[in-house]
Design an enzyme around this catalytic site. Sequence first.
Site, PDB file in Angstrom:
ATOM      1  N   GLY A  46       0.777  -1.245   0.000  1.00  0.00           N
ATOM      2  CA  GLY A  46       0.000   0.000   0.000  1.00  0.00           C
ATOM      3  C   GLY A  46       0.804   1.287   0.000  1.00  0.00           C
ATOM      4  O   GLY A  46       0.294   2.337  -0.382  1.00  0.00           O
ATOM      5  N   ASP A 102       0.704   3.033   4.356  1.00  0.00           N
ATOM      6  CA  ASP A 102      -0.430   3.710   3.721  1.00  0.00           C
ATOM      7  C   ASP A 102      -1.438   4.257   4.718  1.00  0.00           C
ATOM      8  O   ASP A 102      -1.884   5.389   4.612  1.00  0.00           O
ATOM      9  CB  ASP A 102      -1.132   2.763   2.717  1.00  0.00           C
ATOM     10  CG  ASP A 102      -1.540   1.409   3.301  1.00  0.00           C
ATOM     11  OD1 ASP A 102      -1.272   1.143   4.490  1.00  0.00           O
ATOM     12  OD2 ASP A 102      -2.134   0.609   2.560  1.00  0.00           O
ATOM     13  N   ASP A 105      -5.155   2.236  10.741  1.00  0.00           N
ATOM     14  CA  ASP A 105      -6.556   1.940  11.033  1.00  0.00           C
ATOM     15  C   ASP A 105      -6.605   1.469  12.485  1.00  0.00           C
ATOM     16  O   ASP A 105      -6.604   2.293  13.401  1.00  0.00           O
ATOM     17  CB  ASP A 105      -7.059   0.904  10.026  1.00  0.00           C
ATOM     18  CG  ASP A 105      -8.560   0.636  10.129  1.00  0.00           C
ATOM     19  OD1 ASP A 105      -9.251   1.390  10.819  1.00  0.00           O
ATOM     20  OD2 ASP A 105      -9.041  -0.336   9.522  1.00  0.00           O
ATOM     21  N   LYS A 133      -6.929   7.157  10.280  1.00  0.00           N
ATOM     22  CA  LYS A 133      -8.384   7.231  10.489  1.00  0.00           C
ATOM     23  C   LYS A 133      -8.664   7.823  11.865  1.00  0.00           C
ATOM     24  O   LYS A 133      -8.016   7.449  12.850  1.00  0.00           O
ATOM     25  CB  LYS A 133      -9.005   5.835  10.385  1.00  0.00           C
ATOM     26  CG  LYS A 133      -9.107   5.372   8.953  1.00  0.00           C
ATOM     27  CD  LYS A 133     -10.016   4.172   8.797  1.00  0.00           C
ATOM     28  CE  LYS A 133      -9.954   3.675   7.368  1.00  0.00           C
ATOM     29  NZ  LYS A 133     -10.622   2.384   7.177  1.00  0.00           N
ATOM     30  N   PHE A 154     -13.985   3.314   4.622  1.00  0.00           N
ATOM     31  CA  PHE A 154     -13.058   2.492   3.848  1.00  0.00           C
ATOM     32  C   PHE A 154     -12.705   3.230   2.560  1.00  0.00           C
ATOM     33  O   PHE A 154     -13.584   3.549   1.763  1.00  0.00           O
ATOM     34  CB  PHE A 154     -13.651   1.115   3.536  1.00  0.00           C
ATOM     35  CG  PHE A 154     -12.627   0.195   2.949  1.00  0.00           C
ATOM     36  CD1 PHE A 154     -11.745  -0.499   3.768  1.00  0.00           C
ATOM     37  CD2 PHE A 154     -12.503   0.066   1.574  1.00  0.00           C
ATOM     38  CE1 PHE A 154     -10.763  -1.317   3.226  1.00  0.00           C
ATOM     39  CE2 PHE A 154     -11.521  -0.749   1.021  1.00  0.00           C
ATOM     40  CZ  PHE A 154     -10.654  -1.441   1.860  1.00  0.00           C
ATOM     41  N   VAL A 155     -11.414   3.519   2.385  1.00  0.00           N
ATOM     42  CA  VAL A 155     -10.983   4.337   1.244  1.00  0.00           C
ATOM     43  C   VAL A 155     -10.069   3.550   0.310  1.00  0.00           C
ATOM     44  O   VAL A 155      -9.436   2.577   0.721  1.00  0.00           O
ATOM     45  CB  VAL A 155     -10.254   5.616   1.720  1.00  0.00           C
ATOM     46  CG1 VAL A 155     -11.206   6.546   2.439  1.00  0.00           C
ATOM     47  CG2 VAL A 155      -9.057   5.283   2.606  1.00  0.00           C
TER      48      VAL A 155
HETATM   49  P1  IMP Z   1      -4.565  -1.875  10.675  1.00  0.00           P
HETATM   50  O1  IMP Z   1      -3.702  -3.037  11.108  1.00  0.00           O
HETATM   51  O2  IMP Z   1      -5.989  -2.043  11.094  1.00  0.00           O
HETATM   52  O3  IMP Z   1      -4.034  -0.526  11.127  1.00  0.00           O
HETATM   53  O4  IMP Z   1      -4.662  -1.872   9.086  1.00  0.00           O
HETATM   54  C1  IMP Z   1      -3.588  -2.251   8.306  1.00  0.00           C
HETATM   55  C2  IMP Z   1      -3.888  -2.381   6.855  1.00  0.00           C
HETATM   56  O5  IMP Z   1      -5.286  -2.561   6.588  1.00  0.00           O
HETATM   57  C3  IMP Z   1      -3.498  -1.170   6.043  1.00  0.00           C
HETATM   58  O6  IMP Z   1      -2.110  -1.115   5.787  1.00  0.00           O
HETATM   59  C4  IMP Z   1      -4.317  -1.412   4.784  1.00  0.00           C
HETATM   60  O7  IMP Z   1      -3.686  -2.341   3.932  1.00  0.00           O
HETATM   61  C5  IMP Z   1      -5.590  -2.017   5.332  1.00  0.00           C
HETATM   62  N1  IMP Z   1      -6.622  -0.972   5.485  1.00  0.00           N
HETATM   63  C6  IMP Z   1      -7.107  -0.442   6.623  1.00  0.00           C
HETATM   64  N2  IMP Z   1      -8.047   0.493   6.356  1.00  0.00           N
HETATM   65  C7  IMP Z   1      -8.141   0.556   5.006  1.00  0.00           C
HETATM   66  C8  IMP Z   1      -8.935   1.353   4.090  1.00  0.00           C
HETATM   67  O8  IMP Z   1      -9.761   2.225   4.465  1.00  0.00           O
HETATM   68  N3  IMP Z   1      -8.743   1.112   2.764  1.00  0.00           N
HETATM   69  C9  IMP Z   1      -7.864   0.188   2.288  1.00  0.00           C
HETATM   70  N4  IMP Z   1      -7.092  -0.559   3.097  1.00  0.00           N
HETATM   71  C10 IMP Z   1      -7.243  -0.381   4.444  1.00  0.00           C
HETATM   72 MG    MG Z   2      -4.457  -3.239   1.748  1.00  0.00          MG
END
Ligand code: IMP
Ligand code: MG
Length: 191
Positions: A46, A102, A105, A133, A154-155
């Site tokens: 990403g 990227d 979240d 976020k 979700f983007v």
């Molecule tokens: P986290 O571990 O929840 O912080 O998320 C990690 C990964 O989830 C990011 O590096 C993205 O690949 C994916 N992700 C989380 N939110 C989004 C979104 O809104 N769009 C696309 N990918 C997301």
């Molecule tokens: Mg992803």
Amino acid sequence: MSLLQDDLQEVLLTQSQIQQRLNELAAQLQRDYDGKDLTLVPLLTGSVLFVADLLRRLPGPLRLDFLGVSSYHGQTSSSGDIHITKALQLDVRDRDVLVVDDILDTGLTLIRVRDLIAALRPRSLKFCIFLEKEIPRQSGFCADYIGFRIPDRFVVGYGLDYQERYRNLPCVGVLKTEITSKASADTPRVR
Ligand code: IMP
Ligand code: MG
């Protein structure tokens, strides 16, 4: 030919807003890492557009080594279970490491990455994340540099995917609901 842009219901960040913010972010990094031994560690996949645009704006010496991390997701949320799909090739011991990703979240992925790299004993370890976020984050993970804060939606675009598509959009937007409602059942997928 169908255009990816037509699948968006809303554009949250335009190409020019992104490029302008990157000028500021890169200038800040350039100041903070002046005279340091910077190793950029972008996470696959990403971060590719973000890091490519940042690199062009960082005129000082640095090293670059991608880390491949796969996290097991549902369609649009994170579980925090990760495994390494591409290990670091460079030695980061006593180096100033800046992880580039990227989106922040839940932060579960980045906490795992932080522990993994911290064990390699870098001199410093910081995180530069394109999007954060705006949600209460149980993991408590905080990034050091943030491109933009966005609402909890979700983007896609600018590196971010939905089922491995839309990474090549130069803007960031929200998909039309008819696109996401066509989704199939949960499958393991690579970030
Ligand atoms: P986290 O571990 O929840 O912080 O998320 C990690 C990964 O989830 C990011 O590096 C993205 O690949 C994916 N992700 C989380 N939110 C989004 C979104 O809104 N769009 C696309 N990918 C997301
Ligand atoms: Mg992803």
